[in-house]
Design a protein around this motif. Structure first.
Motif: not given
Lengths: 189, 301
Positions: B4, B8, B109-110, B113
């Protein structure tokens, strides 16, 4: 003299603080973003039982304490000292009232206790978790009441007073948890 | 998590790079201890972060870059520390500290969550005042009484006359644990004495353009508006080396390659390092770093 550095600190370690033997209970390493690291440490003073907190710069050292815990048999009280014997080496030590503390009321001859020795001298006595002691004095209970539901004080052979169910009679032997001071059960003869 | 993070940065056209773990020099920060690796007659140093090497890339014109890699810090072992850990570090030429904080917030935040429901920002001064009732510029005697009131034993012995030590101690004990929970909390504009490699504010040199980011009182990252002034950088390094000498620590060589890169010109930029093991720990709701690592070094127990 042996010393320990903060990075050797761990629960159970015995050290000297202000001249008194202490055991580490908790050790937390704290390090601010880009600053000096330190250790926040909780100790129990083995002589007084008091818990205290100290802070050390990481890398500081403190002196080790020569503290041992030994299983010993309680022999007798001579009025001033309580005498204990190591059943393996037959070595004897005499503990004063300060070292014996509250344990005194649970000590029965022949019972095995844990003695904390500092430089060979007894500084604390821990009675067995469970002791079996005779009731020497209690009010006569209600006959046939074995259901519990009420309690009364009972004086034991060592002088301790514990709450017992109503059916317990003078002359019976009961089992007591020394950590809570509570009655556990009757002991069949 | 790693996939992830890479997505990003790929979407934002930030280049992934790799720099060596063994270096001929190392950041001389006296409060970050490094491992020295003997190699025949030579010595190498395990890097405490990829910062100096990545800045050399920036000076060479790399543009925005990030790295996911190991870092090593000697003597740091505890609930939130391991001598070997994983850092995510990135640099954004042209970004202000504000813009970088926004990007850090977007990434965290990603990634978290389930743990963070919003962002709070404090200046260091605001956070310090909010949770201690004091200004960080208060006289040392006031900081000392505060430590007494908070029952922090040995504070005077530990901190002496060093304001930075007093601030660090009070911040760690009184501020950090009380920061708002379940949010990303940024603390920015640090006192200049804690600037490390951050630039001081041109309009107010008593404040360094540095931030730290916390979740539930756990520090996850540290960012700077990077210092690009080579003379100032050399002064800070020399100050660090002198302090190391005084403290009886290993004194590494000055990183002249890094200083030469700064002299050649590093673009104005902001950069940040995030402890990924801590991010994973927070994500999984664990309290100890060793809970989320494969084969951690054990704390003494």
């Amino acid at each position: 003299m042996a010393t320990y550095s903060t990075n050797e600190f761990k629960p159970g370690l015995k050290v000297l603080l202000d001249g008194d033997p202490c055991v580490i209970l908790e050790n937390e390493f704290v390090k601010p973003g880009k600053g000096q690291a330190f250790n926040r440490v909780k100790f129990r003073n083995l002589k007084t039982g008091r818990v205290l907190e100290r802070t050390f710069k990481s890398g500081e050292t403190i002196e080790a304490a020569d503290v041992m815990e030994v299983e010993m048999q309680y022999l007798y009280n001579d009025g001033e000292f309580w005498h204990f014997m190591d059943p393996n080496t037959f070595e004897q030590v005499a503990a004063d009232a300060k070292a014996v503390g509250d344990a005194a009321k649970w000590l029965k001859e022949q019972d095995l206790c844990t003695i904390t020795l500092w430089n060979g001298e007894p500084i604390a006595v821990t009675p067995p978790n469970f002791v079996e002691l005779e009731v020497v004095e209690t009010d006569p209970g209600v006959r046939g009441d074995t259901s519990g539901g009420g309690s009364k004080p009972a004086k034991l052979e060592t002088g301790a007073v514990v709450k017992v169910p109503l059916f317990v009679q003078t002359g019976e032997v009961i089992k007591v948890d020394t950590r809570t001071g509570e009655y556990v059960s009757r002991v069949g003869k | 998590m790693l996939a992830r993070i890479r997505r990003f940065f790929a979407r934002r056209s930030v280049l992934e790079v790799e720099t060596p773990l063994l270096g001929a020099a190392v950041n001389p920060d006296p409060y970050v201890e490094f491992f020295t690796v003997p190699d025949g007659g030579r010595r190498h140093y395990l890097q405490t972060s990829p910062e100096l090497a990545m800045k050399r890339l920036l000076a060479a014109g790399s543009g925005p870059i990030y790295q996911i890699g190991k870092a090593f810090r000697r003597g740091d072992i505890g609930r939130l520390h391991q001598p070997e850990f994983t850092l995510l570090e990135w640099y954004r030429p042209g970004f202000t500290l504000d813009q970088l904080m926004d990007e850090v917030a977007a990434l965290l935040q990603a990634l978290l969550p389930e743990r963070v429901a919003g962002v709070t920002r404090f200046t260091y001064g605001e956070a310090f005042r909010e949770f201690t009732g004091l200004s960080w510029e208060a006289p040392l005697s006031a900081l000392r009484s505060k430590a007494e009131e908070l029952d922090i034993p040995d504070a005077a012995r530990l901190c002496g006359d060093d304001r930075r030590h007093w601030l660090d101690l009070l911040f760690s004990v009184a501020v950090q644990p009380r920061l708002p929970a379940s949010r990303l909390v940024f603390v920015h504009d640090y006192p200049a004495c804690m600037a490390a490699l951050a630039r001081c504010k041109p309009a107010d040199p008593s404040v360094a353009e540095r931030f730290e980011v916390f979740v539930d009182g756990v520090e996850l990252g540290n960012g700077y508006r990077e210092l690009t002034d080579v003379e100032e950088q050399r002064r800070r390094f020399q100050h660090d080396l002198r302090l190391r000498q005084r403290l009886g620590q290993v004194v590494p060589p000055l990183d002249e390659d890094f200083l030469a890169a700064l002299a050649a010109g590093m673009p104005e930029c902001s950069g940040v390092a995030i402890g990924l093991d801590r991010v994973l720990m927070v994500k999984l709701g664990r309290r100890r770093l060793s809970d989320v690592l494969t084969f951690p070094l054990q704390e003494p127990s």
